[in-house]
Design a protein around this motif. Structure first.
Motif, PDB file in Angstrom:
ATOM      1  N   VAL A  67      36.859  34.537  38.719  1.00  0.00           N
ATOM      2  CA  VAL A  67      36.365  34.430  37.353  1.00  0.00           C
ATOM      3  C   VAL A  67      36.454  32.975  36.924  1.00  0.00           C
ATOM      4  N   GLY A 156      32.014  36.813  40.630  1.00  0.00           N
ATOM      5  CA  GLY A 156      33.029  37.818  40.361  1.00  0.00           C
ATOM      6  C   GLY A 156      32.996  39.030  41.259  1.00  0.00           C
ATOM      7  N   THR A 172      36.742  42.091  43.800  1.00  0.00           N
ATOM      8  CA  THR A 172      36.519  41.545  42.470  1.00  0.00           C
ATOM      9  C   THR A 172      37.835  40.953  41.996  1.00  0.00           C
ATOM     10  N   SER A 174      40.394  39.373  38.411  1.00  0.00           N
ATOM     11  CA  SER A 174      40.689  38.854  37.078  1.00  0.00           C
ATOM     12  C   SER A 174      41.275  37.460  37.284  1.00  0.00           C
ATOM     13  N   ALA A 329      34.619  40.803  34.910  1.00  0.00           N
ATOM     14  CA  ALA A 329      34.341  39.521  35.567  1.00  0.00           C
ATOM     15  C   ALA A 329      32.910  39.082  35.293  1.00  0.00           C
TER      16      ALA A 329
END
Length: 500
Positions: A67, A156, A172, A174, A329
């Motif tokens: 991200v 993302g 994926t 954070s 994301a």
């Protein structure tokens, strides 16, 4: 030469954003990129980004999940090479390769040097092998073959099929947590390998110490300290799985250890070790009920402790909804990229880049991809509530290259955070210097010059003032006049640096 490989030249290193965009004016032939081609009707900036740009040749970019300003850069590593052979794999991934060693959680993008590649995971169906094996000998180790058919990379998000295992892998992220989703075949046992031995720019002795620990609730934690580009760098992690771990093995593959201490309970049986410390650790987790099913794996990292890694895990991704993390994301990237689109639509690209990019020369795939990966600084993994100010974890040339654009596209608070971080580093420096090229809290002393100085000066000249300006000036002067650095004492005395 394929389109993706064709754009992957060193001059396309995405951190050199302005240089890349300016080169579009010169009429260089850039490929449109797979992501843009896959969405011909979607003109959004998000759809135009192609993370595969720069992954061939010497572009040194990675296609994995991250991200904006994220500490986690979760991406496939296609080969792990010894340091003397590793320059081409500085980002861990090369588009020309057809094997994947695993998915590690920290990477650099666009650099001419490398490190990181921490906490490498590899899902395995069938027999567990603890060594990587040879890339040209399928089945000789845990490395798997893959093809670009079905491989997906979006900001993302990343997905690929590991052909030797028939496992579909999706990634994926954070800011501080990497999330994996694996779909295992129904006819083979499901395992997850954790390798703490591997590193980008690898060499014997790079791992100074490491630890694996299985807690009573099924959480796996650990850390490792490495030397290399950033000496003495420590990184901690916490890992949780959506299915119960039915068995495990923790092994230290280091040979000829002179003294190992006294054995703990079950220390002679890798299947009974709840904790293991050493310099060459690898582990395997078994999942009896995962064959033919989906497994979600969450990995959080911290620079402070395993407890902080657990806190990051529970704070940022408390549940098991992979698609929700992916949507979040995408929303972050859409917002970040739309800032650039909004500036372009309002002020015009020429004004945005001081005349460097007329609107008629806009190349969506290359331009938006460069903008996407220009988020060079990364948020540290101390914990979301550690400080109201985001302390940035990477600085030096990457920030100096992209900061003029970031001060336009990002909020003033982001720029203030960057300057505050540089000043905090200067106060903590034993030399009293602003960072030269630091990452993960460690100074590398790579390159020459004062890369933090133009970052601070640029912010000041644009009216960004969320820091002590007098303190900033003193820090800049102190860095530019520290005699032992770069021959400065001779230069200040003689006007030149004598040949030595």
């Amino acid at each position: 030469m394929s389109g993706r490989i064709g754009v992957a030249r060193a001059h396309l290193a995405p951190l050199m954003v302005v240089a890349l965009l300016a080169s579009a004016i010169a009429g260089r032939a850039f490929a449109a990129g797979a992501a843009a081609a896959a969405h011909p009707a979607d003109t959004s900036a998000y759809a135009a980004v192609d993370p595969f740009i720069g992954t061939g040749g010497e572009g040194h970019t990675f296609p994995g999940a991250v991200v904006p300003f994220g500490m986690i850069q979760l991406s496939p590593d296609t080969q792990i090479k010894p340091r003397t052979e590793a320059y081409a794999w500085a980002a861990g991934y090369r588009y020309e390769d057809h094997t994947i060693v695993g998915f590690s959680h920290t990477h650099f993008s666009g650099t001419g040097h490398s490190d990181l590649g921490d906490v490498l995971l590899m899902p395995i169906a069938g027999v567990v092998r603890f060594e990587r094996g040879a890339t040209d000998q399928p089945g000789s180790g845990y490395t798997s073959r893959f093809t670009h058919a079905g491989e997906i990379a979006e900001p993302g998000y990343y997905a690929v099929t590991l052909e030797d295992y028939d496992i579909r892998a999706e990634l994926t992220a954070s800011a501080r947590v990497g999330v994996h989703r694996y779909r295992f075949p129904p006819d083979r046992a499901a395992h997850l390998l954790i390798d703490l031995r591997t590193s980008l720019y690898d060499y014997p002795g790079k791992v100074l110490w490491s630890r694996l620990r299985l807690l009573a609730d099924g959480t796996v934690t650990g850390f490792r300290e490495t030397r290399g580009w950033a000496p003495g760098r420590q990184l901690y992690f916490a890992l949780r799985c959506s299915r119960a771990i039915s068995a495990h093995q923790f092994t230290d593959t280091e040979q000829d250890v002179l003294y190992k201490g006294f054995p703990g309970p079950g220390d002679k049986d890798p299947r009974q070790r709840a904790q293991l410390a050493g310099r060459q650790l690898v582990g395997a987790l078994d999942f009896d009920d995962a064959a033919g099913q989906q497994l979600i794996v969450k990995v959080a990292i911290s620079a402070v402790s395993e407890d902080n890694a657990i806190a990051n895990l529970e704070t940022e991704v408390p549940g098991w909804d992979f698609d929700a993390v992916r949507r979040a994301a995408r929303a972050q990237w859409t917002q970040a990229l739309d800032a650039g689109r909004g500036r372009r639509a309002g002020a015009g690209a020429a004004q945005l880049l001081h005349g460097a990019l007329p609107t008629r020369s806009w190349r969506p795939a290359c331009s938006w991809t460069a903008m996407a990966v220009s988020a060079a600084p990364t948020t540290p993994c101390i914990g979301p509530a550690a400080s109201p100010t985001t302390r940035l974890f990477r600085c030096g040339i990457p920030i100096a290259r992209c900061n003029p654009l970031l001060t336009i596209l990002q909020s003033e608070q982001r720029s203030n955070d960057i300057v505050q971080s540089l000043l905090a580093a200067q106060r903590a420096s034993p030399f009293g210097l602003l960072p030269v090229w630091a990452f993960h809290g460690q100074e590398t002393w790579c390159m020459i010059g004062y890369h933090a100085v133009p970052v601070i000066a640029d912010a000041y000249l644009k009216g960004i003032r969320g820091y002590d300006a007098e303190q900033a000036l003193q820090a800049m002067v102190a860095s530019a006049s520290y005699g032992p650095y770069g021959g400065l004492a001779q230069y200040m005395q003689l006007g030149y640096v004598a040949d030595r």
